[in-house]
Motif scaffolding. Sequence first.
Motif, PDB file in Angstrom:
ATOM      1  N   PRO A  61       0.832  -1.201   0.000  1.00  0.00           N
ATOM      2  CA  PRO A  61       0.000   0.000   0.000  1.00  0.00           C
ATOM      3  C   PRO A  61       0.870   1.255   0.000  1.00  0.00           C
ATOM      4  O   PRO A  61       1.787   1.392   0.809  1.00  0.00           O
ATOM      5  N   GLY A  63       1.802   5.235   0.327  1.00  0.00           N
ATOM      6  CA  GLY A  63       1.439   6.381   1.167  1.00  0.00           C
ATOM      7  C   GLY A  63       0.899   7.501   0.309  1.00  0.00           C
ATOM      8  O   GLY A  63       0.716   7.372  -0.909  1.00  0.00           O
ATOM      9  N   GLN A  64       0.657   8.644   0.927  1.00  0.00           N
ATOM     10  CA  GLN A  64       0.112   9.774   0.192  1.00  0.00           C
ATOM     11  C   GLN A  64       1.073  10.313  -0.846  1.00  0.00           C
ATOM     12  O   GLN A  64       0.680  10.843  -1.864  1.00  0.00           O
ATOM     13  N   PRO A  70       4.684   5.006   4.047  1.00  0.00           N
ATOM     14  CA  PRO A  70       4.385   6.411   4.338  1.00  0.00           C
ATOM     15  C   PRO A  70       5.487   7.041   5.174  1.00  0.00           C
ATOM     16  O   PRO A  70       6.103   6.395   6.012  1.00  0.00           O
ATOM     17  N   GLN A  76      -0.601  12.012   7.912  1.00  0.00           N
ATOM     18  CA  GLN A  76      -1.212  11.064   6.983  1.00  0.00           C
ATOM     19  C   GLN A  76      -2.728  11.161   7.073  1.00  0.00           C
ATOM     20  O   GLN A  76      -3.277  11.315   8.158  1.00  0.00           O
ATOM     21  N   LYS A  77      -3.377  11.061   5.936  1.00  0.00           N
ATOM     22  CA  LYS A  77      -4.836  11.071   5.898  1.00  0.00           C
ATOM     23  C   LYS A  77      -5.333   9.629   5.847  1.00  0.00           C
ATOM     24  O   LYS A  77      -4.908   8.853   4.989  1.00  0.00           O
ATOM     25  N   HIS A  78      -6.212   9.274   6.778  1.00  0.00           N
ATOM     26  CA  HIS A  78      -6.732   7.905   6.833  1.00  0.00           C
ATOM     27  C   HIS A  78      -7.594   7.672   5.598  1.00  0.00           C
ATOM     28  O   HIS A  78      -8.483   8.473   5.285  1.00  0.00           O
ATOM     29  N   PRO A  79      -7.352   6.568   4.866  1.00  0.00           N
ATOM     30  CA  PRO A  79      -8.077   6.362   3.606  1.00  0.00           C
ATOM     31  C   PRO A  79      -9.574   6.138   3.787  1.00  0.00           C
ATOM     32  O   PRO A  79     -10.356   6.464   2.908  1.00  0.00           O
ATOM     33  N   VAL A  80      -9.995   5.590   4.911  1.00  0.00           N
ATOM     34  CA  VAL A  80     -11.414   5.284   5.109  1.00  0.00           C
ATOM     35  C   VAL A  80     -12.138   6.465   5.745  1.00  0.00           C
ATOM     36  O   VAL A  80     -13.150   6.953   5.231  1.00  0.00           O
ATOM     37  N   THR A  81     -11.627   6.931   6.889  1.00  0.00           N
ATOM     38  CA  THR A  81     -12.326   7.984   7.627  1.00  0.00           C
ATOM     39  C   THR A  81     -12.035   9.377   7.102  1.00  0.00           C
ATOM     40  O   THR A  81     -12.816  10.293   7.329  1.00  0.00           O
ATOM     41  N   GLY A  82     -10.913   9.539   6.417  1.00  0.00           N
ATOM     42  CA  GLY A  82     -10.563  10.857   5.899  1.00  0.00           C
ATOM     43  C   GLY A  82      -9.980  11.786   6.943  1.00  0.00           C
ATOM     44  O   GLY A  82      -9.763  12.961   6.672  1.00  0.00           O
ATOM     45  N   TRP A  84      -7.077  13.225   9.531  1.00  0.00           N
ATOM     46  CA  TRP A  84      -5.632  13.379   9.476  1.00  0.00           C
ATOM     47  C   TRP A  84      -5.008  12.870  10.765  1.00  0.00           C
ATOM     48  O   TRP A  84      -5.486  13.145  11.856  1.00  0.00           O
TER      49      TRP A  84
END
Length: 184
Positions: A61, A63-64, A70, A76-82, A84
């Motif tokens: 996976p 990272g941003q 990452p 980092q922005k969480h992919p599910v919840t959005g 930070w």
Amino acid sequence: MAMNSQQYIKLAGSLPPRLTRFFARYPPQALLSQSALPSSSTPSTSSAVSDSTASPVEHIPAGQDGLAVPSPFRAQKHPVTGKWHDPVFSLRRQAELVKLARQHGVEELLPYTVKGTEERLRRRAENGLRVKGTGVGQRVKGKESERTLKGRLEKRRQAMLEMPQMIQTWKERGHGRGWKKWPK
């Protein structure tokens, strides 16, 4: 950075424990890209078949930043919840790691950070010293006597140039005979 694995092992043995732990937890991108090159260089006959049957090791996976791992120095922005998440290392700890890595000559192996030497030099070249009054068209404030010195000297010079005329006028009209200027 063309080092073989023996040189990396020797270098890792000479590093302090703090840097060794950091590089064990967050391996440098240079090492990850070198280890990924031999496995991904195998030619495939059918790209559609190879994509569907690819091993999960190849699909790390990202990272941003598009990196495989990452950066621990960036939020980092969480992919599910959005939401930070803060960086793993604070700016103070980043600066300490950068100083330690610089002393041991491995700063280029660290992930990008605003505390890195090249970033600091770039900012210094871009912004200058950031001392008020040192930029183009700026003046240092100074004390009031320093700010008004030129005007006072010019006023004094004009008075000295007009002095002969003033003396002549005083002799003609002085001591209450129509003299309206200073001195009274």
